[in-house]
Design a protein around this motif. Sequence first.
Motif, short mmCIF file in Angstrom:
data_model
loop_
_atom_site.label_atom_id
_atom_site.label_comp_id
_atom_site.label_asym_id
_atom_site.label_seq_id
_atom_site.Cartn_x
_atom_site.Cartn_y
_atom_site.Cartn_z
N ASP A 64 111.98 50.78 65.19
CA ASP A 64 110.52 50.74 64.75
C ASP A 64 109.75 51.93 65.23
O ASP A 64 108.94 52.66 64.86
CB ASP A 64 109.68 49.66 65.38
CG ASP A 64 109.83 48.36 64.78
OD1 ASP A 64 110.55 48.40 63.57
OD2 ASP A 64 109.67 47.31 65.01
N CYS A 67 110.88 55.09 63.15
CA CYS A 67 110.15 54.89 61.97
C CYS A 67 108.81 55.35 62.10
O CYS A 67 108.23 56.35 61.22
CB CYS A 67 110.18 53.51 61.33
SG CYS A 67 111.73 53.07 60.88
N GLU A 73 109.71 54.18 56.21
CA GLU A 73 109.21 52.95 55.74
C GLU A 73 110.38 51.76 56.58
O GLU A 73 109.87 50.67 57.00
CB GLU A 73 109.75 52.73 54.30
CG GLU A 73 108.66 53.54 53.53
CD GLU A 73 108.94 53.34 52.12
OE1 GLU A 73 108.14 53.97 51.17
OE2 GLU A 73 110.06 52.70 51.51
N ALA A 74 111.62 52.28 57.07
CA ALA A 74 112.49 51.11 57.44
C ALA A 74 113.71 52.21 58.00
O ALA A 74 113.76 53.20 57.86
CB ALA A 74 113.11 50.43 56.40
N ALA A 220 112.61 52.21 52.02
CA ALA A 220 112.99 50.92 52.46
C ALA A 220 114.20 50.41 51.45
O ALA A 220 115.05 49.94 51.76
CB ALA A 220 111.78 49.95 52.13
#
Length: 388
Positions: A64, A67, A73-74, A220
């Motif tokens: 996280d 990112c 996004e992921a 993603a």
Amino acid sequence: MNFETEAIRTQIDRTDFQEHSSPLYLTSSFVFEDAEDMRASFSEEKQRTIYSRFTNPNTSEFVDKICNMEGAEAGYAFATGMSAVFSTFAALLDGGDHIISARSVFGSTHTLFTKFLPKWNINTSYFKIGEVDKIESLITPKTKVIYAESPTNPGVDIVDLERLGKIARKHNLILIIDNCFATPYLQNPIKFGADLVIHSATKLIDGQGRVLGGVTVGKADLIREIYLFSRNTGPALSPFNAWVLSKSLETLAIRVDRHCENALKIAEFLETHPKVNWVKYPFLKSHPQYDIAKRQMKLGGNIIAFEIKGGVEFGKEFLNTIKLCSLSANLGDTRTIVTHPASTTHSKLSIDDRGEVGITDGMVRISVGLESTEDIITDLKQALQSIP
């Protein structure tokens, strides 16, 4: 939030103990409330941790943070930087697919492209750093990926990420950038059109030579494929290493600022030394891609390449005379590290192959650490003076 705040304040939810710092989750698996909870979790109707090969709270926190820093996004975290590189390509490519890569890439990545991926009929065409205009002539109906490092290892060349992004979008190709030397603090390839960004977290992200790790972040839908491949093949980052790396990110900005300040001073010193032929550092005006580096990087990073007069033997003599700086294959440490690629990391390549990526016989790579610049320069100066 600003970069430094994101790095410190992004964390997993607190437990009932209300801990201030994120706890370690050293568990291989997680339990379920009942059969329905277990079924819904495995069918992915419910998003939760199941098994640490898939996800773990510590790895999730680390991903996280990366990112948020990269604007991705992921992401998915890996045991090493090279497991991130291999798994990313293995997940996205099929037999017969084609890669276009900058010729200046990490030695293990080059070996992956030339020895292992061809086993599955996945082939690679190379372009030189200064020949981005030739990329389109290399594109075939089977081309799926454009790949590059910037800055490159070990020659510290700079690739024009914006131009690569435009080419990738024009031809509907996946642009993957290895951002290891820059870190998310100095450069964000997604802003220039990258679909995926890879880091060897072993380097500056850890910053203290303690643990191995890697991470891929980006779109993603692409990360979904990488996740599915990785949860079945097992290259996951350990929870302990993820915890260490997540804590390291809290000091990334302040550490990299100091790394860059030190590196620029040392590059300027080397540029004036009579036993040095040339110096390459992204924020030196003499760097051939200086204008590009200034456009896409916040600072110049901590890696310097320079050439000692006298070739291989004098390069070895330089390393033999170093006292303070470490001789190691790693980089991005608090400790300054020197390497002579022609006699060590790239010694198995032919002279012509080394020349293709700018590795001359007298080239030395310095990973500048956090020691006093005065002490680092004193050590480099005495080692250079030992050369006839």
